[in-house]
Write a protein that holds these residues in place. Structure first.
Motif, PDB file in Angstrom:
ATOM      1  N   THR A 211      40.393  36.850  43.948  1.00 50.99           N
ATOM      2  CA  THR A 211      41.343  37.958  44.025  1.00 50.99           C
ATOM      3  C   THR A 211      42.135  38.094  42.731  1.00 50.99           C
ATOM      4  O   THR A 211      42.297  39.195  42.202  1.00 50.99           O
ATOM      5  CB  THR A 211      42.298  37.763  45.225  1.00 50.99           C
ATOM      6  OG1 THR A 211      41.531  37.859  46.427  1.00 50.99           O
ATOM      7  CG2 THR A 211      43.389  38.804  45.254  1.00 50.99           C
ATOM      8  N   VAL A 212      42.622  36.993  42.195  1.00 44.23           N
ATOM      9  CA  VAL A 212      43.436  37.031  40.971  1.00 44.23           C
ATOM     10  C   VAL A 212      42.601  37.515  39.786  1.00 44.23           C
ATOM     11  O   VAL A 212      43.026  38.401  39.029  1.00 44.23           O
ATOM     12  CB  VAL A 212      44.058  35.650  40.678  1.00 44.23           C
ATOM     13  CG1 VAL A 212      44.703  35.618  39.306  1.00 44.23           C
ATOM     14  CG2 VAL A 212      45.074  35.294  41.753  1.00 44.23           C
ATOM     15  N   VAL A 213      41.412  36.961  39.611  1.00 46.52           N
ATOM     16  CA  VAL A 213      40.570  37.346  38.474  1.00 46.52           C
ATOM     17  C   VAL A 213      40.133  38.806  38.619  1.00 46.52           C
ATOM     18  O   VAL A 213      40.151  39.564  37.639  1.00 46.52           O
ATOM     19  CB  VAL A 213      39.361  36.401  38.326  1.00 46.52           C
ATOM     20  CG1 VAL A 213      38.412  36.880  37.230  1.00 46.52           C
ATOM     21  CG2 VAL A 213      39.833  34.975  38.036  1.00 46.52           C
TER      22      VAL A 213
ATOM     23  N   PRO B 215      51.828  44.409  29.972  1.00 46.17           N
ATOM     24  CA  PRO B 215      52.204  43.218  30.750  1.00 46.17           C
ATOM     25  C   PRO B 215      51.642  43.224  32.169  1.00 46.17           C
ATOM     26  O   PRO B 215      51.618  44.245  32.826  1.00 46.17           O
ATOM     27  CB  PRO B 215      53.722  43.269  30.767  1.00 46.17           C
ATOM     28  CG  PRO B 215      54.093  44.113  29.590  1.00 46.17           C
ATOM     29  CD  PRO B 215      52.969  45.101  29.421  1.00 46.17           C
ATOM     30  N   THR B 216      51.148  42.048  32.593  1.00 46.16           N
ATOM     31  CA  THR B 216      50.624  41.882  33.952  1.00 46.16           C
ATOM     32  C   THR B 216      51.579  41.013  34.744  1.00 46.16           C
ATOM     33  O   THR B 216      52.395  40.290  34.202  1.00 46.16           O
ATOM     34  CB  THR B 216      49.228  41.213  33.928  1.00 46.16           C
ATOM     35  OG1 THR B 216      49.348  39.946  33.321  1.00 46.16           O
ATOM     36  CG2 THR B 216      48.216  42.055  33.192  1.00 46.16           C
TER      37      THR B 216
ATOM     38  N   LEU C  34      43.182  34.747  30.853  1.00 44.04           N
ATOM     39  CA  LEU C  34      42.743  36.040  31.373  1.00 44.04           C
ATOM     40  C   LEU C  34      43.896  37.041  31.405  1.00 44.04           C
ATOM     41  O   LEU C  34      43.709  38.225  31.109  1.00 44.04           O
ATOM     42  CB  LEU C  34      42.131  35.873  32.763  1.00 44.04           C
ATOM     43  CG  LEU C  34      40.825  35.071  32.818  1.00 44.04           C
ATOM     44  CD1 LEU C  34      40.419  34.799  34.260  1.00 44.04           C
ATOM     45  CD2 LEU C  34      39.716  35.778  32.050  1.00 44.04           C
ATOM     46  N   LYS C  35      45.091  36.556  31.739  1.00 47.72           N
ATOM     47  CA  LYS C  35      46.272  37.442  31.732  1.00 47.72           C
ATOM     48  C   LYS C  35      46.538  37.962  30.329  1.00 47.72           C
ATOM     49  O   LYS C  35      46.837  39.139  30.140  1.00 47.72           O
ATOM     50  CB  LYS C  35      47.511  36.693  32.236  1.00 47.72           C
ATOM     51  CG  LYS C  35      47.582  36.547  33.722  1.00 47.72           C
ATOM     52  CD  LYS C  35      48.865  35.823  34.105  1.00 47.72           C
ATOM     53  CE  LYS C  35      48.926  35.552  35.581  1.00 47.72           C
ATOM     54  NZ  LYS C  35      50.136  34.816  35.960  1.00 47.72           N
ATOM     55  N   GLN C  36      46.435  37.085  29.347  1.00 43.82           N
ATOM     56  CA  GLN C  36      46.687  37.498  27.959  1.00 43.82           C
ATOM     57  C   GLN C  36      45.694  38.564  27.514  1.00 43.82           C
ATOM     58  O   GLN C  36      46.077  39.540  26.862  1.00 43.82           O
ATOM     59  CB  GLN C  36      46.639  36.285  27.028  1.00 43.82           C
ATOM     60  CG  GLN C  36      47.830  35.364  27.180  1.00 43.82           C
ATOM     61  CD  GLN C  36      47.688  34.098  26.345  1.00 43.82           C
ATOM     62  OE1 GLN C  36      46.940  34.061  25.374  1.00 43.82           O
ATOM     63  NE2 GLN C  36      48.403  33.056  26.731  1.00 43.82           N
TER      64      GLN C  36
ATOM     65  N   VAL D 183      42.164  45.678  33.346  1.00 42.10           N
ATOM     66  CA  VAL D 183      41.441  45.962  32.102  1.00 42.10           C
ATOM     67  C   VAL D 183      40.646  47.260  32.259  1.00 42.10           C
ATOM     68  O   VAL D 183      40.689  48.139  31.383  1.00 42.10           O
ATOM     69  CB  VAL D 183      40.508  44.784  31.729  1.00 42.10           C
ATOM     70  CG1 VAL D 183      39.542  45.172  30.615  1.00 42.10           C
ATOM     71  CG2 VAL D 183      41.332  43.565  31.332  1.00 42.10           C
ATOM     72  N   LEU D 184      39.930  47.397  33.370  1.00 43.11           N
ATOM     73  CA  LEU D 184      39.130  48.603  33.597  1.00 43.11           C
ATOM     74  C   LEU D 184      40.009  49.845  33.691  1.00 43.11           C
ATOM     75  O   LEU D 184      39.660  50.907  33.162  1.00 43.11           O
ATOM     76  CB  LEU D 184      38.279  48.434  34.860  1.00 43.11           C
ATOM     77  CG  LEU D 184      37.218  47.326  34.797  1.00 43.11           C
ATOM     78  CD1 LEU D 184      36.551  47.143  36.151  1.00 43.11           C
ATOM     79  CD2 LEU D 184      36.196  47.596  33.707  1.00 43.11           C
TER      80      LEU D 184
END
Length: 167
Positions: free
Chosen positions: A101-103, A165-166, A155-157, A110-111
């Protein structure tokens, strides 16, 4: 000179619907614990088919990304990729795959960034797909994002570079 009308106080009124009446009827509701037990039992019944569903969704996501790698226009691959990514996000956590879920959520950002005009970097998308393939493995099923802090932070970066920002 025109006179400014006085501000009227808003009146709030509540409408009694059939749902409200049924919810307040004696014996009409299910105790919370019983409802949770029933929901858990239903989810448990679906779990055997989940691995198959997860495999199909991942294959559909990979197929959409492959179209991008073959040079097809965004109008062909971006919407299907976004849809399958969102489906992974929406279902995986319920089925015990919190990391999927997180990924998937980060890939979705990104999409969405690409859909809004950010540069499409296929190597970044491929990195997320690789991460999804990693965290969907059984040994990662019960792990939380903080258990793989370095992976999730990286992955957040990457997502922040595309979409801001996420989390």
């Amino acid at each position: 000179m025109a006179k400014t009308p006085e501000k009227a106080e808003a009146r709030i009124f509540y409408v009694e619907t059939q749902l409200h009446m049924l919810a307040r009827m004696p014996g009409g509701g299910v105790p919370r614990e019983k409802a949770l037990r029933a929901a858990t039992n239903e989810v448990d019944k679906l779990k055997p088919a989940f691995d198959e569903w997860l495999t199909r969704e991942m294959a559909a996501l990979v197929d959409a990304i492959a179209r991008a790698k073959h040079g097809e226009p965004q109008s062909v691959w971006l919407e299907p990729a976004t849809t399958h990514c969102r489906q992974l996000h929406d279902v995986a956590g319920t089925m015990g795959f919190a990391l999927v879920t997180v990924v998937a959520d980060l890939l979705y950002k990104v999409l969405e960034g690409i859909a809004q005009g950010a540069e499409c970097r296929l190597e970044t998308i491929t990195c997320y797909v690789d991460a999804l393939n990693l965290v969907r493995q059984e040994k990662f099923r019960n792990l939380k994002p903080e258990d793989l802090h370095d992976l999730i932070d990286g992955l957040k970066q990457m997502a922040e570079r595309v979409s801001g920002p996420t989390m």
